[in-house]
Design a protein around this motif. Structure first.
Motif, PDB file in Angstrom:
ATOM      1  N   THR A  34       0.835  -1.204   0.000  1.00 49.38           N
ATOM      2  CA  THR A  34       0.000   0.000   0.000  1.00 49.38           C
ATOM      3  C   THR A  34       0.870   1.256   0.000  1.00 49.38           C
ATOM      4  OG1 THR A  34      -0.136  -0.332   2.396  1.00 49.38           O
ATOM      5  CG2 THR A  34      -2.077  -0.906   1.120  1.00 49.38           C
ATOM      6  N   PHE A  35       0.356   2.282  -0.672  1.00 48.77           N
ATOM      7  CA  PHE A  35       0.888   3.635  -0.565  1.00 48.77           C
ATOM      8  C   PHE A  35      -0.073   4.416   0.340  1.00 48.77           C
ATOM      9  CE2 PHE A  35       2.622   3.203  -5.168  1.00 48.77           C
ATOM     10  CZ  PHE A  35       3.785   2.619  -4.701  1.00 48.77           C
ATOM     11  N   GLY A  36      -0.050   5.749   0.242  1.00 48.97           N
ATOM     12  CA  GLY A  36      -1.086   6.545   0.893  1.00 48.97           C
ATOM     13  C   GLY A  36      -0.862   6.882   2.344  1.00 48.97           C
ATOM     14  N   HIS A  37       0.300   6.518   2.913  1.00 48.98           N
ATOM     15  CA  HIS A  37       0.599   6.988   4.263  1.00 48.98           C
ATOM     16  C   HIS A  37       1.136   8.423   4.181  1.00 48.98           C
ATOM     17  CE1 HIS A  37       4.846   6.354   3.315  1.00 48.98           C
ATOM     18  NE2 HIS A  37       4.512   5.166   2.851  1.00 48.98           N
ATOM     19  N   ASN A  38       1.271   9.098   5.292  1.00 45.17           N
ATOM     20  CA  ASN A  38       1.554  10.536   5.257  1.00 45.17           C
ATOM     21  C   ASN A  38       2.985  10.877   4.850  1.00 45.17           C
ATOM     22  OD1 ASN A  38       2.669   9.624   7.699  1.00 45.17           O
ATOM     23  ND2 ASN A  38       2.337  11.592   8.717  1.00 45.17           N
ATOM     24  N   SER A  39       3.841   9.860   4.625  1.00 47.76           N
ATOM     25  CA  SER A  39       5.175  10.115   4.085  1.00 47.76           C
ATOM     26  C   SER A  39       5.251   9.812   2.592  1.00 47.76           C
ATOM     27  CB  SER A  39       6.225   9.267   4.824  1.00 47.76           C
ATOM     28  OG  SER A  39       6.353   9.677   6.159  1.00 47.76           O
ATOM     29  N   SER A  40       4.220   9.192   2.081  1.00 45.46           N
ATOM     30  CA  SER A  40       4.239   8.757   0.685  1.00 45.46           C
ATOM     31  C   SER A  40       4.013   9.923  -0.272  1.00 45.46           C
ATOM     32  CB  SER A  40       3.152   7.699   0.449  1.00 45.46           C
ATOM     33  OG  SER A  40       3.091   7.317  -0.905  1.00 45.46           O
ATOM     34  N   TRP A  41       4.552   9.774  -1.474  1.00 47.08           N
ATOM     35  CA  TRP A  41       4.310  10.788  -2.497  1.00 47.08           C
ATOM     36  C   TRP A  41       2.896  10.708  -3.062  1.00 47.08           C
ATOM     37  CZ3 TRP A  41       9.502   9.278  -5.200  1.00 47.08           C
ATOM     38  CH2 TRP A  41      10.560   9.934  -4.557  1.00 47.08           C
ATOM     39  N   TRP A  42       2.226   9.591  -2.836  1.00 40.44           N
ATOM     40  CA  TRP A  42       0.923   9.390  -3.461  1.00 40.44           C
ATOM     41  C   TRP A  42      -0.120   8.929  -2.453  1.00 40.44           C
ATOM     42  CZ3 TRP A  42       5.117   6.234  -5.278  1.00 40.44           C
ATOM     43  CH2 TRP A  42       5.811   6.772  -6.371  1.00 40.44           C
ATOM     44  N   SER A  43      -1.377   9.171  -2.745  1.00 44.32           N
ATOM     45  CA  SER A  43      -2.447   8.507  -2.020  1.00 44.32           C
ATOM     46  C   SER A  43      -2.502   7.065  -2.541  1.00 44.32           C
ATOM     47  CB  SER A  43      -3.794   9.200  -2.248  1.00 44.32           C
ATOM     48  OG  SER A  43      -4.382   8.768  -3.457  1.00 44.32           O
ATOM     49  N   ASP A  44      -3.216   6.213  -1.821  1.00 45.08           N
ATOM     50  CA  ASP A  44      -3.292   4.819  -2.265  1.00 45.08           C
ATOM     51  C   ASP A  44      -4.281   4.643  -3.404  1.00 45.08           C
ATOM     52  OD1 ASP A  44      -2.039   2.302  -1.796  1.00 45.08           O
ATOM     53  OD2 ASP A  44      -3.938   1.523  -1.076  1.00 45.08           O
ATOM     54  N   GLY A  45      -4.844   5.736  -3.868  1.00 40.18           N
ATOM     55  CA  GLY A  45      -5.691   5.664  -5.055  1.00 40.18           C
ATOM     56  C   GLY A  45      -4.894   5.591  -6.340  1.00 40.18           C
ATOM     57  N   LEU A  46      -3.586   5.836  -6.242  1.00 43.64           N
ATOM     58  CA  LEU A  46      -2.740   5.759  -7.428  1.00 43.64           C
ATOM     59  C   LEU A  46      -2.889   4.395  -8.091  1.00 43.64           C
ATOM     60  CD1 LEU A  46      -0.424   7.184  -9.062  1.00 43.64           C
ATOM     61  CD2 LEU A  46       1.146   5.826  -7.671  1.00 43.64           C
ATOM     62  N   CYS A  47      -3.053   4.409  -9.387  1.00 45.72           N
ATOM     63  CA  CYS A  47      -3.200   3.247 -10.281  1.00 45.72           C
ATOM     64  C   CYS A  47      -4.650   2.801 -10.426  1.00 45.72           C
ATOM     65  CB  CYS A  47      -2.319   2.054  -9.907  1.00 45.72           C
ATOM     66  SG  CYS A  47      -2.958   0.972  -8.635  1.00 45.72           S
ATOM     67  N   TYR A  48      -5.539   3.212  -9.516  1.00 49.23           N
ATOM     68  CA  TYR A  48      -6.952   2.905  -9.713  1.00 49.23           C
ATOM     69  C   TYR A  48      -7.593   3.920 -10.653  1.00 49.23           C
ATOM     70  CZ  TYR A  48      -6.247  -0.420  -5.994  1.00 49.23           C
ATOM     71  OH  TYR A  48      -5.780  -1.477  -5.251  1.00 49.23           O
ATOM     72  N   ASN A  49      -6.876   5.007 -10.901  1.00 47.58           N
ATOM     73  CA  ASN A  49      -7.183   5.917 -12.000  1.00 47.58           C
ATOM     74  C   ASN A  49      -6.090   5.746 -13.048  1.00 47.58           C
ATOM     75  OD1 ASN A  49      -9.585   7.406 -11.339  1.00 47.58           O
ATOM     76  ND2 ASN A  49      -8.418   8.394  -9.708  1.00 47.58           N
ATOM     77  N   PHE A  50      -6.466   5.701 -14.289  1.00 48.41           N
ATOM     78  CA  PHE A  50      -5.510   5.483 -15.368  1.00 48.41           C
ATOM     79  C   PHE A  50      -4.457   6.584 -15.400  1.00 48.41           C
ATOM     80  CE2 PHE A  50      -4.540   6.525 -19.893  1.00 48.41           C
ATOM     81  CZ  PHE A  50      -3.746   5.423 -20.175  1.00 48.41           C
ATOM     82  N   ASN A  51      -3.203   6.176 -15.469  1.00 51.34           N
ATOM     83  CA  ASN A  51      -2.090   7.098 -15.632  1.00 51.34           C
ATOM     84  C   ASN A  51      -1.293   6.617 -16.830  1.00 51.34           C
ATOM     85  OD1 ASN A  51       0.849   7.899 -15.295  1.00 51.34           O
ATOM     86  ND2 ASN A  51      -0.059   9.124 -13.651  1.00 51.34           N
ATOM     87  N   ALA A  52      -1.271   7.405 -17.874  1.00 51.35           N
ATOM     88  CA  ALA A  52      -0.679   6.962 -19.132  1.00 51.35           C
ATOM     89  C   ALA A  52       0.794   6.605 -18.995  1.00 51.35           C
ATOM     90  CB  ALA A  52      -0.868   8.035 -20.200  1.00 51.35           C
ATOM     91  N   SER A  53       1.555   7.410 -18.268  1.00 54.61           N
ATOM     92  CA  SER A  53       2.996   7.156 -18.210  1.00 54.61           C
ATOM     93  C   SER A  53       3.302   5.865 -17.454  1.00 54.61           C
ATOM     94  CB  SER A  53       3.716   8.336 -17.555  1.00 54.61           C
ATOM     95  OG  SER A  53       3.317   8.504 -16.209  1.00 54.61           O
ATOM     96  N   TYR A  54       2.601   5.614 -16.345  1.00 54.85           N
ATOM     97  CA  TYR A  54       2.842   4.385 -15.587  1.00 54.85           C
ATOM     98  C   TYR A  54       2.363   3.159 -16.363  1.00 54.85           C
ATOM     99  CZ  TYR A  54       3.589   7.571 -11.654  1.00 54.85           C
ATOM    100  OH  TYR A  54       4.057   8.569 -10.829  1.00 54.85           O
ATOM    101  N   THR A  55       1.223   3.297 -17.014  1.00 55.24           N
ATOM    102  CA  THR A  55       0.712   2.183 -17.812  1.00 55.24           C
ATOM    103  C   THR A  55       1.622   1.915 -19.001  1.00 55.24           C
ATOM    104  OG1 THR A  55      -1.580   2.595 -17.160  1.00 55.24           O
ATOM    105  CG2 THR A  55      -1.229   1.365 -19.198  1.00 55.24           C
TER     106      THR A  55
END
Length: 562
Positions: free
Chosen positions: A78-99
């Protein structure tokens, strides 16, 4: 430079010997000493590079394909903790560069395997039928991962000379093709044990099986069983049952053979082959990740000895939550705070909570195993305190160069071979002792992490592993959970297990509360595939694939999981 000197010296000695022997045959003098001799060259020198990148690609891909997508879709990290660069919603929304990073890696990897096949096939530059059999099995491993990630992909026309835009094939076609290749490979191998003598023995250049052809054969047959079980029950399936029967009638990976894993090379550049530690240690806390509550609780609640092998305890500490910290105040503050407390309760955590004015303080003792909930949204981000949650074990995130062997990359495990057989027996597709197979699978899964037979047997005696009673669905759920647990650090396979079986159920059910969770473009549903990368749309056959398979979205269920 040393090699050049050796070749020069060898050439000089050869020339002197020929001249001094007064031979009338001067052909030896004309030997080219600047290159390799015929007994120094072999296809094995091209084998390692065709193997390593499929399970340990470079850091750019390892981060995006594994950590951002498969490991988190699998519900392990999991991501989304307060030190992370991202919320844990990352990847559940399409991101062209990561995909695109994931798609580019998988779609492009076929060339590595085909090149090795072309070298070793009949008439190839380094013709070797046994190494060619290896290439067919590697092709099967590759395509199973590729199609289970995206669905329809080019297969029958891929790599065919003159076809620049190959057609996309259905998963049923791809599965059948893989099975045919595996059968051909196993037939070629037969009873042969090595790929050749001397330089033609794959040996240590084969980082999957060490040149052991019978282990390759067991690997192929276990992959065949996996594919048969995965296809079973899919719409129009007309081959799975026969495939399962055939596979179970031949040798599979077992306790004697062990698992097929790839030991990580901690010396090679991370830009050639990476590990989790390359991400963890290169960027500070922003790139760090935690372990999910689904995984930690399942391990902890069942006295699983893998807990400390998989996970580190949380640091703990004193955590303050101020309802007046934002302006205007968060109207859902109490809902989010209650969610944190409920997560601590579910973990069986020891903590103290007190409130003074607008500030609630939660004190969590150190050394406790507490997982982080998956898919929390950006608004809940500040409530997810990094030190409150468990992180991956040191074996998983150890910095490069600090150890000889890291955690093994799982190619295919003997544990899965046993679990698949147990499932076949429970489903009435084969005869056998399902509980004995289950127990053997657990013991083999534990071996991967250095856990002994005694601890494995104690765990297997618990209700979580008891499949002697209950309904068929209840027994299948327990087998699925063991497969998911055993696939830790093998996110692509763990994700496929959830999609096929529906377990762990809390992951497969998705999320629904928008106050807490990131519903994303899936509206909270569990992701069923990855979108194709942008390169796919350049193929004129892309439209036909989408029309046949369904919308190019993460919510479109693939054939094997329907």
């Amino acid at each position: 430079m040393m090699r050049k000197n050796k070749l020069w010296l060898f050439g000089l000695v050869t020339a002197l010997f020929v001249l001094n022997s007064c031979t009338k045959d001067f052909d030896d003098i004309n030997t080219n000493t600047q290159g390799f001799l015929t007994d120094e060259v072999s296809a094995k020198f091209f084998l390692t590079s065709s193997q390593v990148g499929l399970y340990a690609p470079d850091r750019f891909v390892y981060w995006r394909a594994h950590l951002i997508h498969s490991d988190r879709f699998a519900g392990h990290f999991t991501f989304g903790h307060n030190s992370s660069w991202w919320s844990d919603g990352l990847c559940y929304n399409f991101n062209a560069s990561y995909t695109d990073a994931t798609y580019g890696w998988l779609a492009g990897y076929f060339g590595n395997i085909k090149s090795f096949a072309d070298l070793t096939t009949e008439g190839g530059e380094f013709e070797n039928q046994y190494m060619y059999a290896m290439s067919l099995i590697m092709k099967g491993l590759y395509y199973q991962m590729y199609t289970d990630t995206f669905g329809m992909v080019p297969y029958t026309e891929a790599g065919v000379d003159g076809i620049l835009t190959p057609a996309y094939d259905t998963q049923a076609t791809i599965y059948k093709g893989i099975i045919a290749d595996l059968d051909q490979a196993m037939s070629i191998i037969g009873d042969t044990e090595r790929t050749g003598l001397g330089v033609n023995d794959a040996g240590s250049n084969d980082i999957y099986c060490g040149g052991d052809l019978q282990q390759w054969k067991r690997l192929a047959n276990t992959l065949k069983l996996r594919i048969g079980m995965r296809a079973l029950g899919a719409p129009g399936d007309d081959f799975a049952a026969a495939t399962i029967t055939s596979a179970m009638g031949a040798p599979l990976l077992d306790a004697a053979s062990g698992s097929v894993t790839m030991i990580k090379d901690f010396e090679i550049s991370k830009w050639a082959s990476a590990a989790y530690g390359d991400v963890w240690n290169d960027f500070g806390g922003g790139s760090d990740w935690t372990v999910s509550s689904t995984l930690v609780n399942l391990l902890k609640d069942n006295n699983d000895p893998r807990l400390t092998a998989y996970v580190q305890p949380a640091k703990g500490g004193s955590f303050e939550f101020d309802s007046a910290a934002s302006d205007p105040p968060d109207p859902n503050f109490q809902d989010r705070l209650d969610f944190i407390v409920a997560n601590l309760d579910a973990a069986g955590a020891n903590y103290n909570m007190s409130t003074s004015g607008t500030v609630t303080t939660i004190e969590v003792g150190s050394g406790q195993f507490i997982g982080q909930p998956v898919r929390v949204n950006g608004d809940t981000y500040s409530f997810m305190r990094y030190d409150m949650f468990s992180t991956p074990s040191e074996d998983v995130i150890t910095p490069r160069g600090k150890q000889v062997d890291g955690y093994p990359e799982i190619i295919l495990s003997s544990a899965e071979a046993y679990f698949l057989q147990a499932e076949a027996v429970v489903r009435g597709l084969a005869a056998g002792d399902a509980q004995a197979l289950m127990n053997s699978g657990i013991e083999e899964a534990m071996k991967l992490w250095g856990i002994g037979a005694g601890e494995a047997a104690a765990y297997a005696a618990q209700p979580i592993a008891d499949i002697t009673g209950g309904t068929e669905d209840e027994r299948l759920e327990k087998i699925a959970l063991q497969r998911w647990l055993a696939s830790y650090t093998d996110g692509f396979e763990a994700w496929a297990v959830v999609r096929k079986t529906g377990y762990p159920a809390e992951l497969a059910a998705g999320v629904s509360d928008p106050i807490i969770f990131a519903l994303g473009e899936l509206n909270g549903a569990y992701p069923q595939r990855m979108r194709y990368g942008s390169g796919a749309q350049e193929n004129p056959n892309y439209g036909a694939a989408v029309s046949a398979q369904g919308a190019d979205e993460q919510a479109t269920t693939l054939w094997f999981a329907q």
